[in-house]
Design a protein around this motif. Structure first.
Motif, PDB file in Angstrom:
ATOM      1  N   ASN A  78       0.496   7.735  -0.790  1.00  0.00           N
ATOM      2  CA  ASN A  78       0.659   6.273  -0.731  1.00  0.00           C
ATOM      3  C   ASN A  78       0.285   5.627  -2.057  1.00  0.00           C
ATOM      4  O   ASN A  78       0.936   4.677  -2.512  1.00  0.00           O
ATOM      5  CB  ASN A  78      -0.194   5.701   0.399  1.00  0.00           C
TER       6      ASN A  78
ATOM      7  N   ASP B 252      10.322   7.988   0.146  1.00  0.00           N
ATOM      8  CA  ASP B 252       9.951   8.054  -1.272  1.00  0.00           C
ATOM      9  C   ASP B 252      11.094   7.522  -2.118  1.00  0.00           C
ATOM     10  O   ASP B 252      11.360   8.013  -3.213  1.00  0.00           O
ATOM     11  CB  ASP B 252       9.593   9.486  -1.669  1.00  0.00           C
TER      12      ASP B 252
ATOM     13  N   MET C  56      -1.921  12.419   2.159  1.00  0.00           N
ATOM     14  CA  MET C  56      -1.155  11.187   2.339  1.00  0.00           C
ATOM     15  C   MET C  56      -1.760  10.011   1.578  1.00  0.00           C
ATOM     16  O   MET C  56      -1.043   9.113   1.137  1.00  0.00           O
ATOM     17  CB  MET C  56      -1.060  10.850   3.828  1.00  0.00           C
TER      18      MET C  56
ATOM     19  N   GLU D  67       2.719   3.362  -4.513  1.00  0.00           N
ATOM     20  CA  GLU D  67       2.323   2.051  -5.033  1.00  0.00           C
ATOM     21  C   GLU D  67       2.434   2.020  -6.552  1.00  0.00           C
ATOM     22  O   GLU D  67       2.916   1.044  -7.140  1.00  0.00           O
ATOM     23  CB  GLU D  67       0.888   1.743  -4.596  1.00  0.00           C
TER      24      GLU D  67
ATOM     25  N   ASP E 143       0.811  -1.218   0.000  1.00  0.00           N
ATOM     26  CA  ASP E 143       0.000   0.000   0.000  1.00  0.00           C
ATOM     27  C   ASP E 143       0.841   1.264   0.000  1.00  0.00           C
ATOM     28  O   ASP E 143       0.340   2.363   0.211  1.00  0.00           O
ATOM     29  CB  ASP E 143      -0.935   0.015   1.213  1.00  0.00           C
ATOM     30  N   GLY E 144       2.140   1.137  -0.205  1.00  0.00           N
ATOM     31  CA  GLY E 144       2.995   2.327  -0.245  1.00  0.00           C
ATOM     32  C   GLY E 144       3.570   2.701   1.097  1.00  0.00           C
ATOM     33  O   GLY E 144       4.375   3.598   1.176  1.00  0.00           O
ATOM     34  N   SER E 145       3.189   2.028   2.172  1.00  0.00           N
ATOM     35  CA  SER E 145       3.692   2.401   3.489  1.00  0.00           C
ATOM     36  C   SER E 145       4.751   1.441   4.002  1.00  0.00           C
ATOM     37  O   SER E 145       5.591   1.810   4.803  1.00  0.00           O
ATOM     38  CB  SER E 145       2.531   2.463   4.494  1.00  0.00           C
TER      39      SER E 145
ATOM     40  N   ASN F   3       2.528  15.207  -1.638  1.00  0.00           N
ATOM     41  CA  ASN F   3       1.883  14.883  -0.359  1.00  0.00           C
ATOM     42  C   ASN F   3       1.165  16.095   0.218  1.00  0.00           C
ATOM     43  O   ASN F   3       0.044  16.000   0.708  1.00  0.00           O
ATOM     44  CB  ASN F   3       2.933  14.389   0.633  1.00  0.00           C
TER      45      ASN F   3
END
Length: 456
Positions: free
Chosen positions: A64, A90, A60, A68, A15-17, A55
């Protein structure tokens, strides 16, 4: 491109986190690569450009989603026997095994092209460009952690060059960069230790025979290397945040000194050179206002800021806002080294600057060089037509001053008028100059003009 999945891929629920430690990313593939006997590999580090702006602008959730999407696009371009993962906020790392330099370049070009494709978030178009650093190595290369640091170092230079660039690690350059880091640290220490000070070069009205201001110039009293002029340390910090600290210190010190002269009975303006990076700092005007608030009795125009002509041209919109904001605080802005850039009548007409300084290279050569003289005459005619004040830099002889006066330029500074001097010497020098000025009805004999000297 092969459809084979990388040895370590982004999880299906990515999920990008989530982040993977660099060791976890690199060690499995590096170990497999070493066992295979293949000679070449590339370690790459990708840093998304302007991700903080994305961002801040979209939130946010969008950030995210962008991470992804970047991960998917990179992964789709990876060749067989590759590995990648997100290793920072990033930032992504990837390793290509068994590829030579040209093949690596092709992969990175394909990644850049994939990232450059339009991406839309809720009807808003978003750029997903990345700056990429690459480290090419063979089986005798450094351990994974070192290779990744070197690729990250290269990515820093790719980002500094401009968005969406690729930079390959260069060991000699890296050593030079480390030296710059050490020298910048020493400059930082010098600020803390009060090793820096200002000297002041007078600016005079040749026609009236009076001193109208001084320019503050920084010097470094280095405990081992002796007295250093700005050319020996300012270039090291021009593209670093340290130049903002040095510039902020210079403004505060110059204001304090002008206040001290005022208490001693001398009302005189002081000008300070401002670096482009410092000028564009987001809170520059607020900090300037705080400096001024410490000396509430200072009159309008007692502080002037000098910016380069090249800065005024290249960042016109921002400079226009800067000049207006300074003007609202009672601080004038002067364009320095005029004539060295590609001058634009538009910016001169639209910028409400206090004065324009004619570059010393033209002034010094105008008595012997017809082209220099024509340039000075042309600049003066232009500034007069626009209602702008002209200041001639680099005046070294009485003849240069007389020629400038004949052209209608009355304000000047240069070694022939006065060398940069310590603050404690300014009061006496001003008094002596105004008693016997170099030009005008009360001027001293021509023989009394000192020859040009080396700057203090």
């Amino acid at each position: 491109m092969s459809t084979k999945q990388p040895l370590i891929s982004l999880p299906s629920h990515y999920d990008g986190s989530a982040r993977l430690p660099p060791d976890e990313v690199l060690r499995p593939l590096m170990a497999d690569w070493a066992r295979s006997g293949k000679r070449l590999a590339a370690v790459c580090y990708l840093d998304i450009d302007r991700f903080r702006d994305l961002n801040d602008r979209l939130g946010m959730v969008a950030g995210n989603a962008a991470l992804e999407e970047v991960g998917r696009r990179i992964q789709a371009q990876l060749p067989r026997e590759s590995v990648m993962a997100r290793v920072g906020g990033d930032e992504f790392a990837a390793v290509f095994a068994g590829l030579g330099a040209s093949q690596c370049a092709q992969v990175l070009e394909s990644i850049q092209a994939a990232l450059a494709a339009p991406w839309t978030w809720r009807d808003q178009s978003v750029n997903l460009d990345a700056s990429i650093g690459a480290m090419l190595l063979d089986s005798s290369g450094p351990p994974p952690e070192t290779a990744l640091r070197q690729a990250q170092h290269a990515a820093f230079f790719a980002k500094r060059a401009s968005d969406g660039k690729v930079h390959y690690f260069d060991a000699p350059q890296a050593r030079a960069d480390e030296q710059v880091v050490r020298e910048r640290q020493r400059i930082q220490e010098g600020l803390v230790r009060d090793e820096f000070f200002l000297v002041y070069q007078p600016k005079v009205d040749m026609q009236r025979g009076v001193v109208v201001g001084v320019e503050a110039l920084i010097r470094w009293q280095h405990p081992e290397r002796g007295l250093l002029p700005p050319v020996q340390f300012v270039p090291l910090i021009e593209d670093d945040a340290l130049v903002e600290q040095v510039g902020d210190w210079a403004i505060g010190m110059a204001l304090w000194q002008a206040h001290q002269w005022r208490l001693a009975g001398l009302e005189i303006s002081v000008s300070v050179n401002v670096a482009p990076r410092h000028m564009m700092r987001w809170d520059f005007v607020d900090r300037l206002a705080r400096h001024l608030s410490q000396f509430p009795n200072m009159g309008v125009g007692m502080l002037e800021l000098e910016i380069l002509e090249t800065t005024a041209i290249s960042q016109f919109a921002n400079v226009a806002l800067f000049v207006e904001a300074c003007k609202a605080l009672g601080v004038g802005v002067t364009i320095d080294d005029f004539g060295t850039g590609y001058s634009s009548l538009t910016y001169l007409r639209q910028l409400p600057v206090s004065a324009v300084k004619i570059d010393q290279s033209f002034v010094r050569g105008m008595l012997d060089n017809a082209q220099d003289r024509a340039i000075v005459q042309g600049i003066l005619a232009l500034l007069q037509a626009l209602g702008l004040t002209a200041v001639a830099e680099g005046v070294e002889t009485l003849g240069q001053g007389e020629a400038l006066l004949a052209m209608g330029c009355t304000l000047a500074q240069g070694y022939g008028i006065a060398m940069p001097m310590a603050a404690k010497d300014v009061l006496k020098w001003v008094s002596e100059f105004e008693k016997a000025p170099l030009w005008g009805t009360n001027s001293m004999p021509s023989a009394a003009l000192p020859p040009p000297q080396t700057a203090a």
